[in-house]
Design a protein around this motif. Sequence first.
Motif, PDB file in Angstrom:
ATOM      1  N   MET A   1       0.681  -1.224   0.132  1.00 47.97           N
ATOM      2  CA  MET A   1       0.008  -0.160  -0.034  1.00 47.97           C
ATOM      3  C   MET A   1       1.032   1.299  -0.014  1.00 47.97           C
ATOM      4  O   MET A   1       1.697   1.214   0.700  1.00 47.97           O
ATOM      5  CB  MET A   1      -0.890   0.014   1.200  1.00 47.97           C
ATOM      6  N   ASP A   2       0.411   2.114  -0.833  1.00 51.00           N
ATOM      7  CA  ASP A   2       1.383   3.359  -0.883  1.00 51.00           C
ATOM      8  C   ASP A   2       0.963   4.229   0.116  1.00 51.00           C
ATOM      9  O   ASP A   2      -0.226   4.414   0.533  1.00 51.00           O
ATOM     10  CB  ASP A   2       1.152   4.221  -2.223  1.00 51.00           C
ATOM     11  N   LYS A   3       2.046   5.000   0.931  1.00 43.02           N
ATOM     12  CA  LYS A   3       1.642   5.776   2.100  1.00 43.02           C
ATOM     13  C   LYS A   3       1.268   7.117   1.621  1.00 43.02           C
ATOM     14  O   LYS A   3       1.405   7.717   0.549  1.00 43.02           O
ATOM     15  CB  LYS A   3       3.068   6.071   2.645  1.00 43.02           C
ATOM     16  N   PRO A   4      -0.039   7.682   2.144  1.00 44.24           N
ATOM     17  CA  PRO A   4      -0.548   8.988   1.807  1.00 44.24           C
ATOM     18  C   PRO A   4       0.558   9.970   1.567  1.00 44.24           C
ATOM     19  O   PRO A   4       1.275  10.085   2.552  1.00 44.24           O
ATOM     20  CB  PRO A   4      -1.608   9.063   2.594  1.00 44.24           C
ATOM     21  N   ASN A   5       0.091  10.860   0.786  1.00 43.99           N
ATOM     22  CA  ASN A   5       1.191  11.935   0.774  1.00 43.99           C
ATOM     23  C   ASN A   5       0.978  13.165   1.384  1.00 43.99           C
ATOM     24  O   ASN A   5       0.380  14.389   1.065  1.00 43.99           O
ATOM     25  CB  ASN A   5       1.330  12.379  -0.999  1.00 43.99           C
ATOM     26  N   TYR A   6       1.110  12.950   2.825  1.00 40.77           N
ATOM     27  CA  TYR A   6       0.791  14.090   3.668  1.00 40.77           C
ATOM     28  C   TYR A   6       1.643  13.862   4.933  1.00 40.77           C
ATOM     29  O   TYR A   6       2.118  12.783   5.195  1.00 40.77           O
ATOM     30  CB  TYR A   6      -0.487  14.482   3.926  1.00 40.77           C
ATOM     31  N   VAL A   7       2.204  14.857   5.554  1.00 39.93           N
ATOM     32  CA  VAL A   7       2.788  14.830   6.635  1.00 39.93           C
ATOM     33  C   VAL A   7       2.251  15.259   8.068  1.00 39.93           C
ATOM     34  O   VAL A   7       1.368  16.212   7.994  1.00 39.93           O
ATOM     35  CB  VAL A   7       4.143  15.649   6.619  1.00 39.93           C
ATOM     36  N   ILE A   8       2.405  14.492   9.231  1.00 36.67           N
ATOM     37  CA  ILE A   8       1.675  14.972  10.348  1.00 36.67           C
ATOM     38  C   ILE A   8       2.768  15.658  11.124  1.00 36.67           C
ATOM     39  O   ILE A   8       3.868  15.298  11.295  1.00 36.67           O
ATOM     40  CB  ILE A   8       1.480  13.767  11.141  1.00 36.67           C
ATOM     41  N   ILE A   9       2.509  17.044  11.691  1.00 31.40           N
ATOM     42  CA  ILE A   9       3.369  17.854  12.567  1.00 31.40           C
ATOM     43  C   ILE A   9       2.885  18.332  13.665  1.00 31.40           C
ATOM     44  O   ILE A   9       1.687  18.405  13.894  1.00 31.40           O
ATOM     45  CB  ILE A   9       3.846  19.160  11.523  1.00 31.40           C
ATOM     46  N   SER A  10       3.713  18.151  14.710  1.00 32.97           N
ATOM     47  CA  SER A  10       3.330  18.676  16.164  1.00 32.97           C
ATOM     48  C   SER A  10       4.405  19.205  16.890  1.00 32.97           C
ATOM     49  O   SER A  10       5.501  19.423  16.072  1.00 32.97           O
ATOM     50  CB  SER A  10       2.792  17.259  16.982  1.00 32.97           C
ATOM     51  N   GLU A  11       4.422  19.775  18.318  1.00 30.90           N
ATOM     52  CA  GLU A  11       5.466  20.248  18.700  1.00 30.90           C
ATOM     53  C   GLU A  11       6.128  19.454  19.837  1.00 30.90           C
ATOM     54  O   GLU A  11       5.644  18.078  19.934  1.00 30.90           O
ATOM     55  CB  GLU A  11       5.022  21.565  19.296  1.00 30.90           C
ATOM     56  N   ALA A  12       7.230  19.743  20.335  1.00 35.07           N
ATOM     57  CA  ALA A  12       8.028  19.153  21.399  1.00 35.07           C
ATOM     58  C   ALA A  12       7.001  18.779  22.562  1.00 35.07           C
ATOM     59  O   ALA A  12       7.484  17.805  23.539  1.00 35.07           O
ATOM     60  CB  ALA A  12       9.392  19.643  21.788  1.00 35.07           C
ATOM     61  N   THR A  13       5.896  19.407  22.677  1.00 34.19           N
ATOM     62  CA  THR A  13       4.957  19.290  23.917  1.00 34.19           C
ATOM     63  C   THR A  13       4.645  17.888  23.850  1.00 34.19           C
ATOM     64  O   THR A  13       3.896  17.298  24.927  1.00 34.19           O
ATOM     65  CB  THR A  13       3.975  20.059  23.901  1.00 34.19           C
ATOM     66  N   SER A  14       4.612  17.167  22.773  1.00 33.67           N
ATOM     67  CA  SER A  14       3.774  15.844  22.645  1.00 33.67           C
ATOM     68  C   SER A  14       4.463  14.626  23.241  1.00 33.67           C
ATOM     69  O   SER A  14       4.054  13.688  23.415  1.00 33.67           O
ATOM     70  CB  SER A  14       3.510  15.498  21.080  1.00 33.67           C
ATOM     71  N   ASP A  15       5.888  15.028  23.568  1.00 34.76           N
ATOM     72  CA  ASP A  15       6.525  14.118  24.399  1.00 34.76           C
ATOM     73  C   ASP A  15       6.756  12.461  24.177  1.00 34.76           C
ATOM     74  O   ASP A  15       7.013  11.669  24.962  1.00 34.76           O
ATOM     75  CB  ASP A  15       6.144  13.964  25.851  1.00 34.76           C
ATOM     76  N   LEU A  16       6.733  12.438  22.577  1.00 31.40           N
ATOM     77  CA  LEU A  16       6.799  11.120  21.982  1.00 31.40           C
ATOM     78  C   LEU A  16       8.514  10.721  22.309  1.00 31.40           C
ATOM     79  O   LEU A  16       9.154  11.652  22.052  1.00 31.40           O
ATOM     80  CB  LEU A  16       6.318  10.995  20.819  1.00 31.40           C
ATOM     81  N   THR A  17       8.667   9.434  22.235  1.00 29.18           N
ATOM     82  CA  THR A  17      10.268   9.147  22.245  1.00 29.18           C
ATOM     83  C   THR A  17      10.674   9.052  21.055  1.00 29.18           C
ATOM     84  O   THR A  17      10.019   8.984  20.022  1.00 29.18           O
ATOM     85  CB  THR A  17      10.082   7.680  22.898  1.00 29.18           C
ATOM     86  N   PRO A  18      12.093   9.347  21.003  1.00 30.36           N
ATOM     87  CA  PRO A  18      12.726   9.331  19.780  1.00 30.36           C
ATOM     88  C   PRO A  18      12.336   8.089  18.820  1.00 30.36           C
ATOM     89  O   PRO A  18      12.265   8.442  17.950  1.00 30.36           O
ATOM     90  CB  PRO A  18      14.199   9.270  19.984  1.00 30.36           C
ATOM     91  N   GLU A  19      12.263   6.854  19.497  1.00 27.46           N
ATOM     92  CA  GLU A  19      11.918   6.000  18.815  1.00 27.46           C
ATOM     93  C   GLU A  19      10.639   5.763  18.016  1.00 27.46           C
ATOM     94  O   GLU A  19      10.448   5.301  16.914  1.00 27.46           O
ATOM     95  CB  GLU A  19      11.870   4.433  19.483  1.00 27.46           C
ATOM     96  N   LEU A  20       9.568   6.162  18.794  1.00 30.58           N
ATOM     97  CA  LEU A  20       8.219   6.479  18.329  1.00 30.58           C
ATOM     98  C   LEU A  20       8.080   7.424  17.237  1.00 30.58           C
ATOM     99  O   LEU A  20       7.464   7.139  16.163  1.00 30.58           O
ATOM    100  CB  LEU A  20       7.192   6.833  19.462  1.00 30.58           C
ATOM    101  N   ILE A  21       8.642   8.502  17.360  1.00 28.38           N
ATOM    102  CA  ILE A  21       8.859   9.524  16.369  1.00 28.38           C
ATOM    103  C   ILE A  21       9.479   9.004  15.016  1.00 28.38           C
ATOM    104  O   ILE A  21       8.951   9.421  14.112  1.00 28.38           O
ATOM    105  CB  ILE A  21       9.599  10.719  16.884  1.00 28.38           C
ATOM    106  N   GLN A  22      10.335   8.328  15.080  1.00 23.13           N
ATOM    107  CA  GLN A  22      11.006   7.692  13.782  1.00 23.13           C
ATOM    108  C   GLN A  22      10.066   6.397  13.458  1.00 23.13           C
ATOM    109  O   GLN A  22      10.024   6.528  12.174  1.00 23.13           O
ATOM    110  CB  GLN A  22      12.459   7.407  14.168  1.00 23.13           C
ATOM    111  N   GLN A  23       9.627   5.877  14.267  1.00 30.34           N
ATOM    112  CA  GLN A  23       8.666   4.761  13.769  1.00 30.34           C
ATOM    113  C   GLN A  23       7.526   5.001  13.084  1.00 30.34           C
ATOM    114  O   GLN A  23       7.163   4.625  11.983  1.00 30.34           O
ATOM    115  CB  GLN A  23       8.174   3.697  14.812  1.00 30.34           C
ATOM    116  N   MET A  24       6.839   6.340  13.600  1.00 30.05           N
ATOM    117  CA  MET A  24       5.589   6.775  12.950  1.00 30.05           C
ATOM    118  C   MET A  24       5.832   7.915  12.244  1.00 30.05           C
ATOM    119  O   MET A  24       4.892   8.096  11.468  1.00 30.05           O
ATOM    120  CB  MET A  24       4.692   7.481  14.317  1.00 30.05           C
ATOM    121  N   ASP A  25       7.202   8.195  11.718  1.00 24.24           N
ATOM    122  CA  ASP A  25       7.261   9.199  10.501  1.00 24.24           C
ATOM    123  C   ASP A  25       6.485  10.474  10.858  1.00 24.24           C
ATOM    124  O   ASP A  25       5.764  10.840   9.881  1.00 24.24           O
ATOM    125  CB  ASP A  25       7.179   8.334   9.382  1.00 24.24           C
ATOM    126  N   VAL A  26       6.677  11.033  11.939  1.00 29.11           N
ATOM    127  CA  VAL A  26       6.006  12.536  12.212  1.00 29.11           C
ATOM    128  C   VAL A  26       7.121  13.327  12.419  1.00 29.11           C
ATOM    129  O   VAL A  26       8.429  13.134  12.452  1.00 29.11           O
ATOM    130  CB  VAL A  26       5.281  12.481  13.462  1.00 29.11           C
TER     131      VAL A  26
END
Length: 294
Positions: A1-26
């Motif tokens: 399945m092709d990945k939809p052509n849009y990006v999800i953006i948020s700020e550092a307040t979201s406190d996700l770990t580096p691993e999840l940020i990279q895994q989820m591609d945000v």
Amino acid sequence: MDKPNYVIISEATSDLTPELIQQMDVHIIPMPVGVEEEAYLYSPLSEDGNIDTETFYAMQKEGKHTHTSQINGLVYQEVFAKYLQAGQDILYIGFSSGLSNTVIAGANCLKELAQQFPQRRVFCVDSLSASVGEGLLLYTAAKKRLSGMDIESLYTWLEENKLHFCHWFTVDDLAYLRRGGRISAASATLGTMIQIKPVLHVDNEGHLINVAKAHGRKKALTAIADAMQKTWLPEEDTTVFIGHGACLDDAETLRQMVLQRCPQAEISIMPIGPIIGAHSGVGTLALFFYGSER
């Protein structure tokens, strides 16, 4: 399945770990934080900032004053424009408007850029969420994007479901709530003397509300776990996040309390970053999940 052509953006307040940020591609926008007179830039991705969570809380434990400021509008413009120029649509999920004007600044910038790029689609979601709760909303959105959901459908889903993302907190040091105007100086002093621990949650307007008082840390954690048991909807999502302000042992204690009540819970523990930690302090502990109501 092709990945939809849009990006999800948020700020550092979201406190996700580096691993999840990279895994989820945000994309996470770094945010400014101050310790005494020193200015820093925080991002969960170390290459994008110059202070980490461990260093920040070590300075807080030394009694140093911590504070934050908003993201410069030019930063939003640079980040958003980069993706729009590359031909990508944008879904921006911002920090709660009930706690900061951050999302308003981001939304205004996105609106201006949308006029320059009429062929692109842009959407802004006021998360009405904070810290790892904002992170859970972001993580859930990213999972749906990776599964193929288009940007408009995801935007609609977020608006319809964001108030199901429940936030329950307690803090160990009442001084931080006093500085933020959440409680009076007298209440903070008395509460500290008799070991009162507040039980707080984020309401439907995105405000941090004190809903109960517990005598001692353990009773506060029990109250948080009980709150989840009352409203959790595991049939919708079993993902549960716990955020902590340099108190990993207490986070593990809360994990066990939750699992005793809700054995289906799939729990991840992650640190609360300096942006939120500047206002909540060492010892903050928070529980986030998908529930019937906040």
